[in-house]
Design an enzyme around this catalytic site. Structure first.
Site, PDB file in Angstrom:
ATOM      1  N   LYS B 107       1.276  -1.675  -0.357  1.00 51.13           N
ATOM      2  CA  LYS B 107      -0.095  -0.155   0.111  1.00 51.13           C
ATOM      3  C   LYS B 107       0.740   0.996  -0.169  1.00 51.13           C
ATOM      4  O   LYS B 107       1.320   1.051   1.137  1.00 51.13           O
ATOM      5  CB  LYS B 107      -1.028   0.123   1.309  1.00 51.13           C
ATOM      6  N   GLY B 168      -7.682   9.781   8.647  1.00 51.78           N
ATOM      7  CA  GLY B 168      -8.753   9.230  10.621  1.00 51.78           C
ATOM      8  C   GLY B 168      -9.911  10.867   9.955  1.00 51.78           C
ATOM      9  O   GLY B 168     -10.012  10.770  11.708  1.00 51.78           O
ATOM     10  N   GLY B 195     -10.759   7.782   5.396  1.00 61.21           N
ATOM     11  CA  GLY B 195     -12.122   9.313   5.362  1.00 61.21           C
ATOM     12  C   GLY B 195     -13.386   8.448   6.311  1.00 61.21           C
ATOM     13  O   GLY B 195     -14.095   9.062   6.219  1.00 61.21           O
ATOM     14  N   THR B 217      -9.277   3.044  11.086  1.00 65.07           N
ATOM     15  CA  THR B 217     -10.086   3.894  12.221  1.00 65.07           C
ATOM     16  C   THR B 217     -11.497   4.183  12.465  1.00 65.07           C
ATOM     17  O   THR B 217     -11.639   3.867  13.728  1.00 65.07           O
ATOM     18  CB  THR B 217      -9.268   5.452  12.131  1.00 65.07           C
TER      19      THR B 217
END
Lengths: 74, 263
Positions: B107, B168, B195, B217
């Site tokens: 990633k 986040g 997001g 998150t």
């Protein structure tokens, strides 16, 4: 602890000053450390030291060694 | 589960490089209160691919080992380049992942600004080109700019991952039109990365036609992470099914659901 005839090699290991009896290779250094299970990747002075080269790769005075493994992340 | 069965009947697996994934949700392993909770949440999310970060080993032995809590036969690991600010840093991190034996996928994340954590797309493009050329399956985190997403695709990325909102932030998909434009032209999978705040954000991304969603998150930071992991799984499936089912067009005026009164 170290025999007087052995040279002592000072290095920066994961950001901390440490000393080890020499002569030292990456493989010998790893063998002296309490490492977690699984593989550990090694940076010598900021460059990746491939596992195949650990036995022959010397670690010398002042080297900066970073040992890297997986942690949680997103 | 009935939802799984319904999806399987109409959907194909998500192909990322050489892998086929049946879950279109990719989840992170960071920020959990405990590794036991993380493990439960990974299971509940249904994810088959999970992200990990690379950091210095804790030589004090006090930190629990992530690997003790991850069944490697069950999950494909997606190491990230989080914390990298240049092409060189990101490439080096990818090389470290390869050293750890987890370097099939990467990633790619090259941060350009500490406050927003928005990606530096100049560095990201350069790193993507190099890593794809070295045989990595690059999943590139990027801004939701259709032109840049196309450029990333052309570097040979296995997937392009525009942000929904800053990392986040939990703000959801801020620019649905950009995501639509990116999807219209895409030849590789498009995953919304970053997001997501709650389940409806995942559903929106999937209804728009995204191939998957990556989040961390939104689960780990929820008041009840385990419940949120279940919610994310269902939202991903619901959104995907709705996309495949084809929604009704939006109209400005009403249309009765019952026949005209005839008595």
């Amino acid at each position: 602890m170290t025999a007087q005839t052995e040279p002592v090699i000072s290095l920066i290991l994961n950001g901390e000053s440490r000393s080890f009896p020499g002569p030292l290779t990456v493989e010998r250094l790893l063998a002296q450390l309490p490492l977690p299970a699984g593989r550990v990747a090694v940076l010598v002075n900021g460059e990746v030291a491939p596992a195949a080269e650990h036995a022959a790769r010397p670690v010398t005075e002042g080297d900066v060694i970073d040992l890297i493994s997986m942690v949680g992340g997103g | 589960m009935p939802v799984d069965a319904a999806t399987a009947a109409v959907d194909k697996p998500l192909r990322l490089g050489s892998r086929e994934l049946h879950s279109r949700l990719i989840v992170g392993t960071g920020k959990y209160a405990s590794l036991d909770l993380m493990k439960e949440c990974l299971e509940a999310s249904g994810a088959e691919m999970i992200t990990v970060a690379l950091r210095r080993v804790d030589l004090s032995g006090k930190t629990p080992n992530l690997l003790d809590h991850i069944d490697l036969s069950r999950y494909v690991l997606l190491p990230n380049t989080a914390g990298c600010y240049t092409r060189e840093d990101a490439v080096r991190t990818a090389h470290l992942a390869r050293e750890l034996g987890i370097g099939e996928f990467i990633k790619l994340e090259v941060i350009g600004d500490d406050t927003t954590l928005l990606p530096d797309m100049v560095q990201t493009l350069a790193a993507a080109e190099q890593l794809a050329g070295e045989g990595f399956q690059v999943l590139a985190y990027c801004t939701d700019d259709p032109v840049l997403c196309k450029r990333l695709e052309q570097t040979g990325c296995a997937a392009v991952m525009p942000l929904g909102a800053p990392i986040g932030s939990g703000l959801g998909i801020l620019n649905r039109n950009s995501i639509r434009l990116i999807l219209e032209q895409a030849q590789v999978p498009i995953l919304v990365d970053a997001g997501v705040g709650t389940a409806s954000d995942v559903a929106v991304a999937m209804e728009l036609g995204c191939d998957g969603v990556l989040l961390n998150t939104a689960i780990a930071g929820a008041e009840n992470p385990l419940a949120m992991a279940h919610a994310m799984r269902m939202a991903c499936e619901a959104g995907r099914l709705a996309h495949l089912a084809g929604r009704i067009p939006k109209r400005r005026h009403a249309r009765a659901s019952s026949p005209i009164l005839d008595f």
